[in-house]
Design a protein around this motif. Sequence first.
Motif, mmCIF file in Angstrom:
data_model
loop_
_atom_site.group_PDB
_atom_site.id
_atom_site.type_symbol
_atom_site.label_atom_id
_atom_site.label_comp_id
_atom_site.label_asym_id
_atom_site.label_seq_id
_atom_site.Cartn_x
_atom_site.Cartn_y
_atom_site.Cartn_z
ATOM 1 N N ALA A 1 0.835 -1.211 0.000
ATOM 2 C CA ALA A 1 0.000 0.000 0.000
ATOM 3 C C ALA A 1 0.868 1.259 0.000
ATOM 4 C CB ALA A 1 -0.925 -0.004 1.214
ATOM 5 N N VAL A 2 1.846 1.297 0.891
ATOM 6 C CA VAL A 2 2.624 2.526 1.022
ATOM 7 C C VAL A 2 3.576 2.698 -0.161
ATOM 8 C CG1 VAL A 2 4.593 1.742 2.415
ATOM 9 C CG2 VAL A 2 3.628 4.020 2.794
ATOM 10 N N ASN A 3 4.061 1.599 -0.710
ATOM 11 C CA ASN A 3 4.896 1.728 -1.905
ATOM 12 C C ASN A 3 4.100 2.277 -3.078
ATOM 13 O OD1 ASN A 3 7.557 1.164 -1.323
ATOM 14 N ND2 ASN A 3 7.210 -1.054 -1.351
ATOM 15 N N ARG A 4 2.867 1.829 -3.190
ATOM 16 C CA ARG A 4 2.028 2.375 -4.267
ATOM 17 C C ARG A 4 1.782 3.869 -4.045
ATOM 18 N NH1 ARG A 4 -0.976 -0.911 -7.757
ATOM 19 N NH2 ARG A 4 -2.627 0.657 -7.706
ATOM 20 N N MET A 5 1.564 4.253 -2.788
ATOM 21 C CA MET A 5 1.389 5.680 -2.492
ATOM 22 C C MET A 5 2.626 6.480 -2.902
ATOM 23 S SD MET A 5 -0.535 5.558 1.254
ATOM 24 C CE MET A 5 -0.122 7.240 1.695
ATOM 25 N N MET A 6 3.798 5.931 -2.575
ATOM 26 C CA MET A 6 5.030 6.685 -2.843
ATOM 27 C C MET A 6 5.407 6.673 -4.319
ATOM 28 S SD MET A 6 7.358 5.953 0.561
ATOM 29 C CE MET A 6 7.543 4.194 0.310
ATOM 30 N N GLU A 7 5.113 5.560 -4.986
ATOM 31 C CA GLU A 7 5.483 5.467 -6.409
ATOM 32 C C GLU A 7 4.474 6.159 -7.323
ATOM 33 O OE1 GLU A 7 8.229 4.854 -7.552
ATOM 34 O OE2 GLU A 7 9.225 3.799 -5.909
ATOM 35 N N ALA A 8 3.326 6.501 -6.777
ATOM 36 C CA ALA A 8 2.354 7.267 -7.566
ATOM 37 C C ALA A 8 3.022 8.573 -7.992
ATOM 38 C CB ALA A 8 1.120 7.559 -6.721
ATOM 39 N N ARG A 9 2.883 8.927 -9.272
ATOM 40 C CA ARG A 9 3.473 10.204 -9.711
ATOM 41 C C ARG A 9 2.357 11.096 -10.238
ATOM 42 N NH1 ARG A 9 7.171 12.518 -13.628
ATOM 43 N NH2 ARG A 9 6.977 10.773 -15.045
ATOM 44 N N PRO A 10 1.886 11.994 -9.375
ATOM 45 C CA PRO A 10 0.739 12.832 -9.736
ATOM 46 C C PRO A 10 1.166 14.038 -10.566
ATOM 47 C CG PRO A 10 1.374 13.209 -7.448
ATOM 48 C CD PRO A 10 2.335 12.206 -7.996
ATOM 49 N N ASP B 1 4.656 18.290 -12.698
ATOM 50 C CA ASP B 1 4.869 17.151 -11.809
ATOM 51 C C ASP B 1 4.765 17.632 -10.361
ATOM 52 O OD1 ASP B 1 5.933 15.139 -10.180
ATOM 53 O OD2 ASP B 1 7.327 14.465 -11.729
ATOM 54 N N ILE B 2 3.644 17.331 -9.728
ATOM 55 C CA ILE B 2 3.406 17.869 -8.381
ATOM 56 C C ILE B 2 4.231 17.124 -7.332
ATOM 57 C CG2 ILE B 2 1.656 18.424 -6.635
ATOM 58 C CD1 ILE B 2 1.342 20.127 -9.093
ATOM 59 N N ARG B 3 4.537 15.868 -7.567
ATOM 60 C CA ARG B 3 5.400 15.175 -6.604
ATOM 61 C C ARG B 3 6.792 15.816 -6.598
ATOM 62 N NH1 ARG B 3 6.825 8.926 -7.395
ATOM 63 N NH2 ARG B 3 8.461 9.877 -8.672
ATOM 64 N N ALA B 4 7.296 16.131 -7.779
ATOM 65 C CA ALA B 4 8.607 16.783 -7.870
ATOM 66 C C ALA B 4 8.559 18.177 -7.253
ATOM 67 C CB ALA B 4 9.052 16.862 -9.328
ATOM 68 N N LEU B 5 7.465 18.879 -7.521
ATOM 69 C CA LEU B 5 7.302 20.216 -6.940
ATOM 70 C C LEU B 5 7.308 20.135 -5.412
ATOM 71 C CD1 LEU B 5 4.814 22.970 -8.054
ATOM 72 C CD2 LEU B 5 4.832 22.231 -5.680
ATOM 73 N N LEU B 6 6.592 19.155 -4.867
ATOM 74 C CA LEU B 6 6.539 19.007 -3.410
ATOM 75 C C LEU B 6 7.897 18.632 -2.838
ATOM 76 C CD1 LEU B 6 3.132 17.222 -2.779
ATOM 77 C CD2 LEU B 6 3.929 19.332 -1.684
ATOM 78 N N GLU C 1 9.419 5.460 5.410
ATOM 79 C CA GLU C 1 9.994 6.791 5.234
ATOM 80 C C GLU C 1 9.926 7.086 3.741
ATOM 81 O OE1 GLU C 1 13.788 6.971 7.205
ATOM 82 O OE2 GLU C 1 12.919 6.189 9.068
ATOM 83 N N HIS C 2 9.412 8.245 3.398
ATOM 84 C CA HIS C 2 9.092 8.506 1.998
ATOM 85 C C HIS C 2 10.341 8.473 1.119
ATOM 86 C CE1 HIS C 2 6.953 10.014 -1.482
ATOM 87 N NE2 HIS C 2 5.822 9.934 -0.791
ATOM 88 N N LYS C 3 10.175 7.900 -0.061
ATOM 89 C CA LYS C 3 11.305 7.795 -0.988
ATOM 90 C C LYS C 3 11.643 9.122 -1.631
ATOM 91 C CE LYS C 3 10.226 3.115 -2.529
ATOM 92 N NZ LYS C 3 9.810 2.310 -3.691
ATOM 93 N N TYR C 4 10.639 9.953 -1.829
ATOM 94 C CA TYR C 4 10.846 11.176 -2.623
ATOM 95 C C TYR C 4 10.707 12.450 -1.806
ATOM 96 C CZ TYR C 4 10.343 7.656 -6.170
ATOM 97 O OH TYR C 4 10.511 6.516 -6.913
ATOM 98 N N ASP D 1 19.019 15.096 7.955
ATOM 99 C CA ASP D 1 19.960 14.429 7.048
ATOM 100 C C ASP D 1 19.238 13.754 5.891
ATOM 101 O OD1 ASP D 1 22.414 15.173 8.140
ATOM 102 O OD2 ASP D 1 22.228 13.665 9.722
ATOM 103 N N PHE D 2 18.223 14.464 5.375
ATOM 104 C CA PHE D 2 17.494 14.011 4.187
ATOM 105 C C PHE D 2 16.727 12.708 4.428
ATOM 106 C CE2 PHE D 2 20.927 16.777 2.889
ATOM 107 C CZ PHE D 2 20.264 17.688 2.093
ATOM 108 N N ARG D 3 16.325 12.502 5.681
ATOM 109 C CA ARG D 3 15.469 11.356 5.992
ATOM 110 C C ARG D 3 14.110 11.546 5.319
ATOM 111 N NH1 ARG D 3 14.062 9.426 12.250
ATOM 112 N NH2 ARG D 3 12.958 7.507 11.675
ATOM 113 N N GLY D 4 13.531 10.455 4.837
ATOM 114 C CA GLY D 4 12.205 10.525 4.217
ATOM 115 C C GLY D 4 11.139 10.861 5.244
ATOM 116 N N THR D 5 10.086 11.544 4.806
ATOM 117 C CA THR D 5 9.013 11.904 5.742
ATOM 118 C C THR D 5 8.270 10.641 6.193
ATOM 119 O OG1 THR D 5 7.394 12.189 3.966
ATOM 120 C CG2 THR D 5 8.666 14.129 4.609
#
Lengths: 416, 416
Positions: free
Chosen positions: B11-20, B169-174, B344-347, B354-358
């Motif tokens: 579930a969470v991988n799909r959330m993170m890999e989604a590219r809106p 690309d809103i994921r990139a913008l975020l 922890e979020h990939k993107y 130290d750039f830890r994922g959210t």
Amino acid sequence: MIDIEQANETAVNRMMEARPILKGVATARDVIPGMRDNLLLHAGPPITWERASGPMRGAIVGALIFEGLAHDWESAEKLVTSGEIELEPCHEHNAVGPMAGVTSPSMKVYIIENVTHGNKAYSNLNEGYGKVLRYGAYSEDVITKLRWMNDEMGPVLADALATNEDGIDIRALLAEALHMGDEGHNRNKAGSFIFTSKLAPLIAQVTKNNDLAAKILKFLGDNALSVLNPVMAACKAMADAGHNIEGSTVVTTMARNGTDFGIRVSGLGNQWFTAPVETPQGLYFSGFTAEDASGDIGDSTITETAGIGGFAMAAAPAIVTFVSGTPQDALNATLEMYEITVAEHKYFTIPYLDFRGTPTGVDIRKVVELGIPPRINTGIAHKEAGVGQVGAGLVRPPMAIFEQALMAYAEKYLND
Amino acid sequence: MIDIEQANETAVNRMMEARPILKGVATARDVIPGMRDNLLLHAGPPITWERASGPMRGAIVGALIFEGLAHDWESAEKLVTSGEIELEPCHEHNAVGPMAGVTSPSMKVYIIENVTHGNKAYSNLNEGYGKVLRYGAYSEDVITKLRWMNDEMGPVLADALATNEDGIDIRALLAEALHMGDEGHNRNKAGSFIFTSKLAPLIAQVTKNNDLAAKILKFLGDNALSVLNPVMAACKAMADAGHNIEGSTVVTTMARNGTDFGIRVSGLGNQWFTAPVETPQGLYFSGFTAEDASGDIGDSTITETAGIGGFAMAAAPAIVTFVSGTPQDALNATLEMYEITVAEHKYFTIPYLDFRGTPTGVDIRKVVELGIPPRINTGIAHKEAGVGQVGAGLVRPPMAIFEQALMAYAEKYLND
């Protein structure tokens, strides 16, 4: 007897209370004091062709080709070595320029006015990335882009800013950008987006040509250094406001020409204190190494002079992906600079330090006493003309110039 | 037996890999699935007029006036209580809306496409500050502004985005905005400047009317929440990509209608788990106090659902000037959320950590076991219709809904 603390407080308060507003864009020869047709301005303290670094020479050649005064390296070199074309520091003409900083009479420049004290400062337009004049590139594509910026974008920016009586408050923009991960020197991403967003309605208003408006807005928005040049001119206007305060030991100029690092001090008039530049340490673009690096170059150290840039790195942890190190190093850089400065900035604050003001106003006495030179974020140019940027990193000025300045200070003020 | 960890990872991988990607702007009735002429969408779980809060009622009235279906409170109320106009959650139509979130058939909406998995999501246009529909204001100036947005700005945005095949690309913008002091929910300053800068050349390209182009660009650039609505739709597209994973205990919807807080869970289909909302704690605008506050309202908690907003507060220390607390509190908020999330979020990363994922993907088991409900940043509406925003602050969902969800999960999966 001179009250040094009082003099420094006056100097740094004037720097902080200066409110630099971007008022317009005009041609250098029309607005920069002392600009003349046979003059090129350059970054850093005075330099001759003979002692100039590769990127400085490349930028001089490019500017003379841009002006139509030379057609190649040889003809350009001859103009300069013969004395027909003269070289003087931007800083001696109320101006600043990033990297080589070469500014020629026909170039469009931003006009910044410090509305608190009335002084003005100028900087050229930012070219973006890749092969650019400021890094010493001078090929045809570099000149073509400069001409587009000057002949197409420049007049639109001038018209756009002319519609906006209030101008753009660069101190306010910087204060906001420091809360958005910028440090104002090597990371101007937020500032450039703010700048583009503020210019966008003005540009859309004045431009009948949709293609041109779109091209300019894309050029500004895609360049995370768009705002660097007005920011530098704003810092120059702030630093100049603190200059010439009798008895002050605050540094009001730090600048490099690729060969020498020069500083000037508030209480020591227009005398330069110079020594050979260091080479920045940092991260290199793919295909380049420290072997390729030019010596430290550019007037952009005016940002650190005014209390941002390397001094505000704690506000910009993401910059470490660009200049090397860790977010903790960025924090430490700022904390160290409190040791050698005389004030915490009233308007530039760092959220992560509980909104503490940035360290502002380098005191030559503290630098020498503690043996801590200022920290600087910088781009790194290739040492040969014509190549361009090869990386970004950190550097410090040579200690010798602070020692020289302190001796000059002692001679002027303490030998009575 | 169900492998819950595996289901949650999916579930969470799909959330993170989604590219809106923001693909366009269109009229709600033309694009939102199930939209119809007698339907109003609203924030949060299902609600009736009778149980609706002041700001929700005000927004419903305003939307019906905007649609030309009612001319005042009474006529609007009658349409809704008679059943002639129906109310359904945005979330049940692949949509989200901030605060009251009322979206009517004629309103322009942003279209987000998750190009990884193909699902779409929608959100209305952001009105900016002051008296606005989403906070329950419905006076003539509110409606006039909505009409301008819909009839003048909307078509230009639609044309502008249509020229840009790749979309935004809103994921990139975020990801970029999180490095620029935004957390993506209550602080979208950097994101809105990026958004304006990206739209500016497109708008300049398509608009022959200089005044209109300038007005739109000023409207977008002056509104630090311009990007909130596309961000919310992007988060919705990401969260939906993680929904309906058999056996997953990850929360895929958190939403409030001003009366009830509702969640939905990946492995529990479209069932809402609801309980009365809490009232946010925070800072109030001059002239208002906690007495004036409406209960928690809005679909904007989709940001926390997707791993940003309150969960990413460590990236946005300057937000404390707006929601109360100190930068350390902001850091602690993020650190606490790692306790109740599965990844922890990939993107989406936080430079200061130290750039830890959210922290991403709330696990209802962890919430109940640790007694730690999610942290949410939010705007605060006045409790009465017609007033608008009175402050901003922090809030948590009621624990009861996580307990209900966990019981439903046990019933569905563990009673075999």
